[in-house]
Design a protein around this motif. Sequence first.
Motif, mmCIF file in Angstrom:
data_model
loop_
_atom_site.group_PDB
_atom_site.id
_atom_site.type_symbol
_atom_site.label_atom_id
_atom_site.label_comp_id
_atom_site.label_asym_id
_atom_site.label_seq_id
_atom_site.Cartn_x
_atom_site.Cartn_y
_atom_site.Cartn_z
ATOM 1 N N LEU A 1 125.517 -31.742 27.788
ATOM 2 C CA LEU A 1 125.110 -31.687 28.695
ATOM 3 C C LEU A 1 124.918 -30.457 29.330
ATOM 4 C CD1 LEU A 1 123.719 -34.979 30.243
ATOM 5 C CD2 LEU A 1 122.966 -33.870 28.453
ATOM 6 N N SER A 2 123.776 -29.705 29.468
ATOM 7 C CA SER A 2 124.717 -28.471 29.991
ATOM 8 C C SER A 2 122.649 -27.436 30.146
ATOM 9 C CB SER A 2 125.752 -27.606 29.054
ATOM 10 O OG SER A 2 124.596 -26.288 29.170
ATOM 11 N N ASN A 3 122.365 -26.640 30.842
ATOM 12 C CA ASN A 3 121.174 -26.285 31.348
ATOM 13 C C ASN A 3 121.144 -25.009 30.607
ATOM 14 O OD1 ASN A 3 123.286 -25.248 33.424
ATOM 15 N ND2 ASN A 3 121.939 -25.625 35.510
ATOM 16 N N SER A 4 122.096 -24.676 30.331
ATOM 17 C CA SER A 4 122.137 -23.369 29.281
ATOM 18 C C SER A 4 122.356 -23.615 27.462
ATOM 19 C CB SER A 4 122.767 -22.584 29.983
ATOM 20 O OG SER A 4 124.688 -22.814 29.486
ATOM 21 N N TRP A 5 121.937 -25.374 27.922
ATOM 22 C CA TRP A 5 121.938 -25.603 25.917
ATOM 23 C C TRP A 5 122.134 -24.944 25.388
ATOM 24 C CZ3 TRP A 5 118.593 -27.113 22.870
ATOM 25 C CH2 TRP A 5 118.685 -27.669 21.379
ATOM 26 N N ALA A 6 120.249 -24.620 25.338
ATOM 27 C CA ALA A 6 119.614 -23.952 23.891
ATOM 28 C C ALA A 6 120.285 -22.274 23.831
ATOM 29 C CB ALA A 6 117.776 -23.451 24.180
ATOM 30 N N ARG A 7 121.039 -21.241 24.808
ATOM 31 C CA ARG A 7 121.200 -20.805 24.233
ATOM 32 C C ARG A 7 123.313 -20.324 23.498
ATOM 33 N NH1 ARG A 7 123.627 -18.278 29.513
ATOM 34 N NH2 ARG A 7 121.735 -19.276 30.041
ATOM 35 N N GLU A 8 123.486 -21.822 24.406
ATOM 36 C CA GLU A 8 124.535 -22.112 23.680
ATOM 37 C C GLU A 8 124.877 -22.585 22.167
ATOM 38 O OE1 GLU A 8 126.791 -24.738 26.255
ATOM 39 O OE2 GLU A 8 126.701 -23.381 27.775
ATOM 40 N N ALA A 9 123.862 -23.590 21.787
ATOM 41 C CA ALA A 9 123.735 -23.451 20.665
ATOM 42 C C ALA A 9 123.315 -22.789 19.665
ATOM 43 C CB ALA A 9 122.482 -25.062 20.266
ATOM 44 N N LYS A 10 122.867 -21.441 19.659
ATOM 45 C CA LYS A 10 122.169 -20.087 18.846
ATOM 46 C C LYS A 10 123.692 -19.643 18.700
ATOM 47 C CE LYS A 10 117.947 -18.604 19.479
ATOM 48 N NZ LYS A 10 117.033 -17.421 20.808
ATOM 49 N N GLN A 11 124.095 -19.062 20.096
ATOM 50 C CA GLN A 11 125.510 -18.611 20.013
ATOM 51 C C GLN A 11 126.502 -19.387 18.405
ATOM 52 O OE1 GLN A 11 127.945 -18.352 23.594
ATOM 53 N NE2 GLN A 11 126.643 -16.385 23.608
ATOM 54 N N GLU A 12 126.794 -20.732 19.181
ATOM 55 C CA GLU A 12 127.007 -21.539 17.416
ATOM 56 C C GLU A 12 126.764 -21.195 16.101
ATOM 57 O OE1 GLU A 12 127.964 -25.942 18.245
ATOM 58 O OE2 GLU A 12 129.180 -25.170 19.656
ATOM 59 N N GLU A 13 125.738 -21.339 16.575
ATOM 60 C CA GLU A 13 125.115 -20.826 15.417
ATOM 61 C C GLU A 13 125.269 -19.405 14.528
ATOM 62 O OE1 GLU A 13 120.317 -21.513 14.862
ATOM 63 O OE2 GLU A 13 121.427 -24.051 15.097
ATOM 64 N N GLU A 14 124.747 -19.021 15.581
ATOM 65 C CA GLU A 14 125.263 -17.408 14.732
ATOM 66 C C GLU A 14 126.949 -17.160 14.775
ATOM 67 O OE1 GLU A 14 124.373 -14.333 17.554
ATOM 68 O OE2 GLU A 14 121.959 -15.544 17.292
ATOM 69 N N GLU A 15 128.443 -17.761 15.041
ATOM 70 C CA GLU A 15 129.385 -17.840 14.936
ATOM 71 C C GLU A 15 129.551 -18.429 12.959
ATOM 72 O OE1 GLU A 15 131.219 -19.186 18.319
ATOM 73 O OE2 GLU A 15 131.081 -17.706 19.382
ATOM 74 N N LYS A 16 128.530 -19.958 13.838
ATOM 75 C CA LYS A 16 128.858 -20.488 11.882
ATOM 76 C C LYS A 16 128.308 -19.539 10.760
ATOM 77 C CE LYS A 16 128.349 -25.377 12.475
ATOM 78 N NZ LYS A 16 127.991 -26.207 13.004
ATOM 79 N N LYS A 17 127.266 -18.669 10.755
ATOM 80 C CA LYS A 17 126.825 -17.905 9.462
ATOM 81 C C LYS A 17 127.582 -16.677 9.948
ATOM 82 C CE LYS A 17 121.473 -18.379 10.085
ATOM 83 N NZ LYS A 17 120.499 -17.550 11.625
ATOM 84 N N LYS A 18 128.398 -15.954 10.690
ATOM 85 C CA LYS A 18 129.443 -15.190 10.397
ATOM 86 C C LYS A 18 130.634 -16.015 10.138
ATOM 87 C CE LYS A 18 128.619 -12.265 14.325
ATOM 88 N NZ LYS A 18 129.127 -12.171 15.969
ATOM 89 N N GLU A 19 131.341 -17.442 10.267
ATOM 90 C CA GLU A 19 132.491 -17.466 9.243
ATOM 91 C C GLU A 19 131.710 -17.831 7.574
ATOM 92 O OE1 GLU A 19 134.429 -21.211 11.007
ATOM 93 O OE2 GLU A 19 134.512 -20.272 12.989
ATOM 94 N N SER A 20 130.492 -18.197 7.568
ATOM 95 C CA SER A 20 130.580 -18.520 6.244
ATOM 96 C C SER A 20 130.637 -17.449 5.659
ATOM 97 C CB SER A 20 129.150 -19.654 5.976
ATOM 98 O OG SER A 20 127.735 -18.593 6.515
ATOM 99 N N LYS A 21 129.615 -16.083 6.652
ATOM 100 C CA LYS A 21 129.896 -14.732 5.747
ATOM 101 C C LYS A 21 131.243 -14.019 5.360
ATOM 102 C CE LYS A 21 125.805 -12.573 6.677
ATOM 103 N NZ LYS A 21 125.319 -11.724 7.539
ATOM 104 N N ALA A 22 132.496 -14.473 6.193
ATOM 105 C CA ALA A 22 133.541 -14.181 6.235
ATOM 106 C C ALA A 22 134.211 -14.637 5.123
ATOM 107 C CB ALA A 22 134.033 -14.371 7.121
ATOM 108 N N THR A 23 133.884 -16.290 4.793
ATOM 109 C CA THR A 23 134.574 -16.673 4.057
ATOM 110 C C THR A 23 134.316 -16.750 2.497
ATOM 111 O OG1 THR A 23 133.216 -18.392 4.135
ATOM 112 C CG2 THR A 23 135.235 -18.696 5.452
ATOM 113 N N SER A 24 132.748 -15.678 1.885
ATOM 114 C CA SER A 24 132.793 -15.911 0.915
ATOM 115 C C SER A 24 132.658 -14.539 0.301
ATOM 116 C CB SER A 24 130.745 -16.254 1.171
ATOM 117 O OG SER A 24 130.480 -15.657 1.704
ATOM 118 N N LYS A 25 133.476 -14.463 -0.715
ATOM 119 C CA LYS A 25 133.882 -13.279 -0.549
ATOM 120 C C LYS A 25 132.944 -12.958 -1.988
ATOM 121 C CE LYS A 25 137.624 -10.112 -1.981
ATOM 122 N NZ LYS A 25 139.033 -10.311 -2.329
#
Lengths: 347, 279
Positions: free
Chosen positions: B95-119
Motif C-alpha cells: 500500500l502506498s499513495n504513490s502506488w500508480a507511479r511506482e507501478a508504472k516505473q516497475e513496468e518500464e523497468e521490466k520493458k527495458k530488461e526484456s529489451k536488453a535480454t532479447s538480442k
Amino acid sequence: MMRPIMMKGHERPLTQVKYNKEGDLLLTVSKDKEASIWYSSNGERLGTLEGHAGTIWSIDVDKDTHYFVTASADFTVKLWLAETGECLHTWYFDSPVKRVEFNHICDKVVIVTDQAMGQKASVRVLNVNQKDAKAQDDQAVLTITNEEDSKNKYSVAGWSYGDLYLIVGHANGKVSKFDAKTGELLQTVDVHEGLITDIQFSEDRSYFVTSSKDKTAKLLDVDNLHIFKKYGADAPMNSACITPVKEFVILGGGQDARDVTTTSSSEGKFEARFYHKIFEDEIGRVKGHFGPLNYVAIHPNGTSYASGGEDGYIRLHHFHKSYFDFLYDVEKTAQSQVNNLQKEIEA
Amino acid sequence: MMSISNPSWADAEELPQNEVIENNDGTKTIISYKYTNGKKIKHTQKIKLVKVTESVDPAVATRRKWKRYGAEKNNKTVGPDARTTQFGEEVKLILSNSWAREAKQEEEEKKKESKATSKAITCRTCGGEHFTTKCPFKDTLGAEKKPESATAGAPAAGSVPSTPTLGSGASSYVPPHLRNRGPGAPPLQDRRERDDSTTLKVMNLNTAATEDQLRQVFSRFGNPQRVTIVRNRETRESRGLAFIEMDSIRTAQAAKDTLDGKGFLSMIMSVDWSKPKKN
C-alpha cells in the motif's frame, strides 16, 4: 506479500461471496446450481447447498448463522438450515431473483426480482419465521414495483441502519431510498451513469458504497443520499466493499467477460483495487484472477478479504501486518500529535 | 552376512536407547539414533513446549464441529481438500499513495530488461548489437574488407565465368545463407553434388544408439569422417537411420560387408551404400 487461498468449488463464474457475522464461514454462489460454504480460516469446504435449478445470484446468512437464504434465476428463493445444508422452504416468483439480504434482526429478507419474462422488476420484503422455519409465509409483506421502463429496473437492494430504509440501486445508475415499513419512495438521486452492480454497507449501516459499470464507485450516506466520495477506476466495477479497522475501500471488477478477448489478460484489469476511503487515492492492487472480479467481500474483523471471479475461482487473502501499518503521512502526524497531547494531559 | 546398507531388525537392536533430558530452562533435549543409508545417525533435538491458549467464540467453535454436507458429505479428508482448496502464488500488496507511479516505473523497468535480454539484431561487421549500417567500426573493419573483396572477386569471376559472384552487383538479391561469404570460400556444394561414394546408410538402428556408439563400431574398419543420426526435428528422437561417411571406399566396403545383418543394441542393422553405385 500474501499467499492467497484459491478455492475451486464452482464450475462457473462466481456471483457473490459473503462472510457470516463472525467471519468464520465464507458463503459463495455461482452460475452453477450450487452454493458452497467454506471455513474462512483455511479454505476447507463445509458443504454445498443443492436444490436450485439455475444460477444462484445471491446468498445471505442470518446473524446467528442458523439459516442461509439464496436467490436464484430459477424464480425461487430458498431458505436453508446452515448446520445440515437442508432446504427448509422455497418461495416461488415469476421472474429471476437477483438479490437477497437479511435485515438486521433477521426476521425479514429483502429480495430484488428482475424485469424479465414480461414481469416488472420489484423489490419485495418477505417475513422469515425464525421459530418454525418450515412454516413460512409465502406472501411478501411489502412489494415495490418498478412502474417505469426497464432502464429504471432495480438491480440491488439493502437495509439501512435500524432496518428503517431500503436502499435500492437501479440499472440506470440511480439510487433510491424507500421506507422499509410502508414502501414509500423517500428519495432518488442520480449517482452513476451505468448499472449499479453492488451496494455494500459500512459496519453501522449509516453509509454505503456503490459500484457501477460506469467505472466508478461512490460513497453515500443513508440519511441524505449525499455523495461523499468518488473512486475512479479504468474498468467497469462489479463490486465494492468498505473495510473495517482500516479506512479503505476495496473495488473489484474488470473488463466485461465478452470484451476480454479484445485485450491481453495483463490489460484486462482483473485486479482488486484498494482505495483510501477518505483521500480517494488508489493505494494498491492485488492481482490473481484471470477474469473480472464479480464480487469482493471483507471479513467483519477486517483481517481477510475474498474475491469471486468470472474465472470460477474464489481467492481468499489474509492481510499481513504491512496492511494494517499503512498510514498516510498526515495520519501519522495527526496520531503523534494526539499521543503528545495525551502525554501532556497525563503529566 | 548382511550388508551394512540393508540393516535388518536384528541390527536395529544395536542402536542405543533414546534419551530425554529435562533441561533447567524448561526445555527438553531428545537424543535419538537411527540408520539412514546404512549410516548410524545421532539426532539431537531441543524442544520447548509452549501452551497457547486461544479463545474462540463458542458459536464458531460449534460450527467448526459441524458435519460436512452436500457435495462434501462423503469427503473424509481432514482439513482442506486439495481438490477444492489450494494455495495460490504469492501476490504483492504494497500500500502506498504513490502506488500508480511506482507501478508504472516497475513496468518500464521490466520493458527495458526484456529489451536488453532479447538480442534481435547483430551487426555483420563487428557482431555488436546494432544495425550493420550503424556500426561504429564501419570505417575500420568494414573498409578493410571491401577493397579486398573487390580485388579478389575479379579473378574468381574471371576463372568461372558461368557462375557470377554472389552479391557483386549492388542491386542483386543474395539469399541470407550466401551473404558475407569471403571470395576465397569454396564454391557452395549442392547437397546432391556431394561425393557420397564412401557414405554408408545404416537402417533399423536402435533408437537409443548415439553417434559416439556408432563411431566406435565403425572405427574398427577405418576412420569415420562423419556420423549422422536422423532425428525427429521436434523431439530429437532418433528415427533409426544413420549415415556414416568413412575415409575410403575400401574401409566402407569392409564395414558394409561385416556389419550388414549384424545385431547392434538388440536390433539387426542393415548397412548399405547411401546411394546406389553408379556402375
